[in-house]
Scaffold this active site. Structure first.
Site, PDB file in Angstrom:
ATOM      1  N   GLY A  29       0.795  -1.224   0.000  1.00 14.89           N
ATOM      2  CA  GLY A  29       0.000   0.000   0.000  1.00 14.89           C
ATOM      3  C   GLY A  29       0.827   1.274   0.000  1.00 14.89           C
ATOM      4  N   PRO A  33       5.778   8.370  -5.914  1.00 16.91           N
ATOM      5  CA  PRO A  33       5.436   9.353  -6.958  1.00 16.91           C
ATOM      6  C   PRO A  33       5.973   8.872  -8.309  1.00 16.91           C
ATOM      7  CG  PRO A  33       6.397  10.449  -5.040  1.00 16.91           C
ATOM      8  CD  PRO A  33       6.589   8.963  -4.842  1.00 16.91           C
ATOM      9  N   ALA A  34       5.104   8.822  -9.306  1.00 15.23           N
ATOM     10  CA  ALA A  34       5.502   8.223 -10.594  1.00 15.23           C
ATOM     11  C   ALA A  34       6.633   9.002 -11.257  1.00 15.23           C
ATOM     12  CB  ALA A  34       4.289   8.153 -11.524  1.00 15.23           C
ATOM     13  N   LEU A  35       6.660  10.309 -11.064  1.00 14.30           N
ATOM     14  CA  LEU A  35       7.739  11.068 -11.689  1.00 14.30           C
ATOM     15  C   LEU A  35       8.765  11.474 -10.641  1.00 14.30           C
ATOM     16  CD1 LEU A  35       7.691  12.986 -14.794  1.00 14.30           C
ATOM     17  CD2 LEU A  35       8.974  14.033 -12.919  1.00 14.30           C
ATOM     18  N   GLY A  36      10.002  11.015 -10.832  1.00 19.58           N
ATOM     19  CA  GLY A  36      11.066  11.329  -9.879  1.00 19.58           C
ATOM     20  C   GLY A  36      12.220  12.033 -10.571  1.00 19.58           C
ATOM     21  N   LEU A  37      13.169  12.448  -9.762  1.00 19.05           N
ATOM     22  CA  LEU A  37      14.360  13.121 -10.293  1.00 19.05           C
ATOM     23  C   LEU A  37      15.520  12.134 -10.371  1.00 19.05           C
ATOM     24  CD1 LEU A  37      15.612  15.979 -11.047  1.00 19.05           C
ATOM     25  CD2 LEU A  37      16.561  15.934  -8.724  1.00 19.05           C
ATOM     26  N   GLY A  38      16.076  11.943 -11.552  1.00 25.55           N
ATOM     27  CA  GLY A  38      17.286  11.141 -11.693  1.00 25.55           C
ATOM     28  C   GLY A  38      18.500  11.967 -11.294  1.00 25.55           C
ATOM     29  N   ASP A  63      15.992   9.696  -7.133  1.00 24.21           N
ATOM     30  CA  ASP A  63      16.670   8.424  -7.417  1.00 24.21           C
ATOM     31  C   ASP A  63      18.178   8.623  -7.339  1.00 24.21           C
ATOM     32  OD1 ASP A  63      16.353   5.567  -8.714  1.00 24.21           O
ATOM     33  OD2 ASP A  63      18.030   6.578  -9.718  1.00 24.21           O
ATOM     34  N   TYR A  68      27.134   6.834  -8.276  1.00 20.51           N
ATOM     35  CA  TYR A  68      27.063   8.153  -8.906  1.00 20.51           C
ATOM     36  C   TYR A  68      28.030   9.140  -8.246  1.00 20.51           C
ATOM     37  CZ  TYR A  68      22.625   6.307 -10.792  1.00 20.51           C
ATOM     38  OH  TYR A  68      21.656   5.533 -11.391  1.00 20.51           O
ATOM     39  N   LYS A  97      21.135   2.516  -4.620  1.00 20.11           N
ATOM     40  CA  LYS A  97      21.463   1.226  -5.246  1.00 20.11           C
ATOM     41  C   LYS A  97      22.788   0.684  -4.722  1.00 20.11           C
ATOM     42  CE  LYS A  97      19.238   3.148  -9.314  1.00 20.11           C
ATOM     43  NZ  LYS A  97      19.667   4.555  -9.309  1.00 20.11           N
ATOM     44  N   HIS A 130      22.142  -2.817  -8.153  1.00 19.94           N
ATOM     45  CA  HIS A 130      22.304  -1.952  -9.331  1.00 19.94           C
ATOM     46  C   HIS A 130      22.436  -2.752 -10.638  1.00 19.94           C
ATOM     47  CE1 HIS A 130      23.811   2.368 -10.292  1.00 19.94           C
ATOM     48  NE2 HIS A 130      23.161   1.865 -11.312  1.00 19.94           N
TER      49      HIS A 130
END
Ligand code: A2P
Length: 337
Positions: A29, A33-38, A63, A68, A97, A130
């Site tokens: 449940g 949020p479907a749109l995230g920041l890479g 994300d 990175y 990751k 990853h």
């Protein structure tokens, strides 16, 4: 598949400010949020501002990844967003990751602790393996066979057990994988206690991942699209000659003109309408806002069909990085179905 499984793909909407935020729902449940920041390729020196600005403008899904090399700076930004901008930890969805050099079961938890310390967080919302590729700690990016640890010595099932332990300890709310083809997913599913909750892969109109998306639905796994815009800011070493350019694709540009939205927004809307999360990277305030507003764009069935027809199974990130001479991994092992 259970009935609740299909519910995981129900998108819900509400109006927080002027943008429509869409969500995906995990098995328990929890919402994403479907749109995230890479943040891949967002350099140190710029990622602090990028994350701060994104959160101020409505992003709640960030994300990240240890490899990175920018998690400490992102941690500063998250901390300041919470203390100075009033962002609530419980409203943020933070992913990271596990890097390939920490695949042994007893290395997973320490790797996650390091990420948590860098991000200045007590827990992650989502932790992903990853790549299904194990390398030695000293290897950096592997160049020869000896830089790898073969699957027989670092079985991915053991790595996964380490991930499950991290979830049991409350260090992460959800666990999943990235860059796993169906064969590797099946390998985990056969032995796991927790079926991966998320798969994150390259996905855009040139690589629509139809079979993998169906597989994820069958197994009640969510799917996140990385490099949705084609990641044209990759280093030259990671690029091939004559790569296609998604953002200048004729069909995408025609649909952009038809709808009055930008080509990037058309691609992101297509992804969200298909029920995946999507994580465009941008360090630019205007493009961040443009990308977030893509959730408002409703595409017609025929526009979706024209975008679906662009598929050519083209990978910008093709896995060749892991194919040094004599390496115990190759693209078929990684992405095979
Ligand atoms: P920038 O960070 O300067 O905005 P991907 O998400 O596929 O990795 O793509 C990231 C690349 O796309 C970066 O070069 C980023 O540049 C650029 N980008 C991000 N959003 C947009 C947009 N709305 N329009 C055009 N380019 C974009």
């Amino acid at each position: 598949m259970t009935k609740t499984g299909s519910l995981a793909y129900l998108l819900e909407s509400f109006l927080p400010l002027t943008i429509i935020m869409k969500y995906l729902t995990f098995r328990n449940g929890d919402r994403l949020p479907a749109l995230g920041l890479g943040t891949w390729k967002s350099g140190t020196g710029e990622v602090y501002e990028a994350v701060r600005t994104a959160i101020r403008n409505g992003y709640r899904h960030i994300d990240c990844a240890a490899i990175y090399g920018n998690e400490a700076e992102i941690g500063e930004a998250l901390q300041d967003a919470m203390t100075e901008d009033g962002a609530e930890r419980s409203d943020l969805f933070i992913t990271s990751k596990l890097w390939n050099d920490s695949h042994r079961r007893d290395e997973v938890e320490p790797a996650l602790h390091k990420t948590l310390s860098d991000l200045q967080l007590d827990y992650l919302d989502l932790y992903l393996i990853h790549w299904p590729v194990a390398i030695k700690k000293t290897a950096g990016f592997p160049r020869k066979a000896d830089d790898y640890i073969p699957p027989s010595e670092a079985p991915i099932e053991d790595t996964w057990r380490g991930m499950e332990e991290c979830r049991e300890l409350g260090l992460t709310r959800h666990v999943g994988v990235s860059n796993f083809g169906i064969n590797r997913l099946n390998q985990l599913i056969r032995s796991c206690e927790i079926v991966p909750e998320m798969e994150q892969v390259e996905l855009h109109p040139y690589l629509r991942q139809k079979q993998l998306l169906s597989f994820c639905r069958e197994h009640d796994m969510l799917l996140t699209a990385y490099s949705p815009l084609g990641s044209s800011d990759r280093s030259a070493a990671m690029k091939r000659e004559n790569e296609p350019n998604l953002l200048s694709d004729e069909v995408i540009n025609t649909i952009a003109r038809e709808t009055g939205y930008s080509p990037a927004q058309v691609i992101l809307a297509w992804s969200i309408i298909r029920g995946t999360a999507v994580i465009p990277k941008s360090v630019n305030k205007d493009r961040q806002q443009e990308n977030l507003a893509a959730a408002d764009l409703a595409l017609s069935e025929s526009q979706m069909d024209r975008l679906n027809a662009l598929n050519r199974d083209y990978r910008f990130i093709d896995g060749s990085l892991w194919e040094a001479d004599g390496a115990p991994y190759d693209r078929e092992y990684i992405f095979g179905a």
